[in-house]
Design an enzyme around this catalytic site. Sequence first.
Site, PDB file in Angstrom:
ATOM      1  CD  GLU A  35      -3.082  -0.122  -0.205  1.00  0.00           C
ATOM      2  OE1 GLU A  35      -3.064   1.110  -0.421  1.00  0.00           O
ATOM      3  OE2 GLU A  35      -3.724  -0.914  -0.913  1.00  0.00           O
ATOM      4  CG  HIS A  37       5.645   0.150  -3.260  1.00  0.00           C
ATOM      5  ND1 HIS A  37       5.688  -1.067  -2.621  1.00  0.00           N
ATOM      6  CD2 HIS A  37       6.912   0.622  -3.249  1.00  0.00           C
ATOM      7  CE1 HIS A  37       6.936  -1.328  -2.249  1.00  0.00           C
ATOM      8  NE2 HIS A  37       7.696  -0.322  -2.607  1.00  0.00           N
ATOM      9  CG  ASP A 150      12.801   4.837   2.153  1.00  0.00           C
ATOM     10  OD1 ASP A 150      13.622   4.070   2.660  1.00  0.00           O
ATOM     11  OD2 ASP A 150      11.672   4.464   1.772  1.00  0.00           O
TER      12      ASP A 150
HETATM   13  P1  AMP Z   1      11.202   0.579  -2.141  1.00  0.00           P
HETATM   14  O1  AMP Z   1      10.512  -0.342  -3.087  1.00  0.00           O
HETATM   15  O2  AMP Z   1      11.226   0.095  -0.726  1.00  0.00           O
HETATM   16  O3  AMP Z   1      12.542   1.044  -2.640  1.00  0.00           O
HETATM   17  O4  AMP Z   1      10.298   1.877  -2.072  1.00  0.00           O
HETATM   18  C1  AMP Z   1       9.909   2.558  -3.243  1.00  0.00           C
HETATM   19  C2  AMP Z   1       9.270   3.861  -2.848  1.00  0.00           C
HETATM   20  O5  AMP Z   1       8.143   3.598  -2.029  1.00  0.00           O
HETATM   21  C3  AMP Z   1      10.210   4.774  -2.043  1.00  0.00           C
HETATM   22  O6  AMP Z   1      10.041   6.110  -2.473  1.00  0.00           O
HETATM   23  C4  AMP Z   1       9.726   4.582  -0.639  1.00  0.00           C
HETATM   24  O7  AMP Z   1       9.964   5.698   0.203  1.00  0.00           O
HETATM   25  C5  AMP Z   1       8.237   4.396  -0.856  1.00  0.00           C
HETATM   26  N1  AMP Z   1       7.644   3.705   0.288  1.00  0.00           N
HETATM   27  C6  AMP Z   1       8.047   2.529   0.842  1.00  0.00           C
HETATM   28  N2  AMP Z   1       7.302   2.243   1.929  1.00  0.00           N
HETATM   29  C7  AMP Z   1       6.427   3.266   2.075  1.00  0.00           C
HETATM   30  C8  AMP Z   1       5.404   3.557   3.031  1.00  0.00           C
HETATM   31  N3  AMP Z   1       5.135   2.748   4.043  1.00  0.00           N
HETATM   32  N4  AMP Z   1       4.701   4.695   2.864  1.00  0.00           N
HETATM   33  C9  AMP Z   1       4.977   5.541   1.836  1.00  0.00           C
HETATM   34  N5  AMP Z   1       5.919   5.322   0.916  1.00  0.00           N
HETATM   35  C10 AMP Z   1       6.641   4.204   1.030  1.00  0.00           C
END
Ligand code: AMP
Length: 290
Positions: A35, A37, A150
Amino acid sequence: MQTVHTIEWMKQIAHEARAEERILGLVPTMGALHEGHFSLIRAAQREGAPVVVSLFVNPKQFGPAEDLNKYPRTLEADRAALEALGVDYLFAPSPQEMYPSGFRTAVVVEGLSDRLEGRSRPGHFRGVTTVVLKLFEIVQPRFAYFGRKDAQQARLIRQMSTDLNLDTNVVVCPIVREADGLALSSRNVYLKGEDRRSAAALSRSLAAVREEIAKGERDANRLLAALRRVLALEPRVALDYAEIVDNERLEPITNLRGTSYVLLAAKVGDTRLIDNALIEPDGEHFKVSV
Ligand code: AMP
């Protein structure tokens, strides 16, 4: 939805979109979508532009002792979810496509990238900014969406975009959490049994900071002491760092002023998690978003 595996094809799509004056929105991810993403994708869709979701488990942002090989990969489920959301393009290049043999260039945002997460994970942000610049060059998005989950990463990418005069606007979206406060993360699948329950202490520690601020506390050390008191109650949680830093330089502050973040990283059992709260001035007071 079109699934695109090659850089050449993705660039072609970007080129045609530009020629037709359609602006693209980009949501970079490493897959194992949740959610968090999806909230970025919805934000991109609200802009009305065709949305490109990139899915690439970037080897350059993992340290040698980190979880690159066991990082969750759920491509078929991700593809179905993106299709259901109405995403226009899934860009899913292979590591070889992104980093052919002979690849030598890196992008480093100096100063901001060796603190906090960067100190615990040397080379991590160098990998992040390198891949994000490549994605921006390939997709040429007008907007790119990142999660405040992040926060340091988002700050670095914004700096890179400013410093290199990129045409991409960096949009930062709120943190999506589970009912008990745990920030959604692809790594949460590693949390089993007792670890999963203990992991909720991270957001509770940030909520404790919010409560102290609401009571009038402005001293960063006393706020961090409140955070540590909550985490100390959980034997499975080992704090790596907790700092209150300004929004610009990500340097520790002694008293609240301007916009700042409480940033923390901790191991819960064997799983390393990060979380944060955003502190913003609100008249005489401060608004704290966990
Ligand atoms: P990742 O796939 O973990 O590299 O994350 C991809 C993007 O999704 C990054 O910009 C993260 O900051 C964002 N993201 C990951 N988890 C969350 C979350 N719980 N709430 C909002 N954005 C998120």
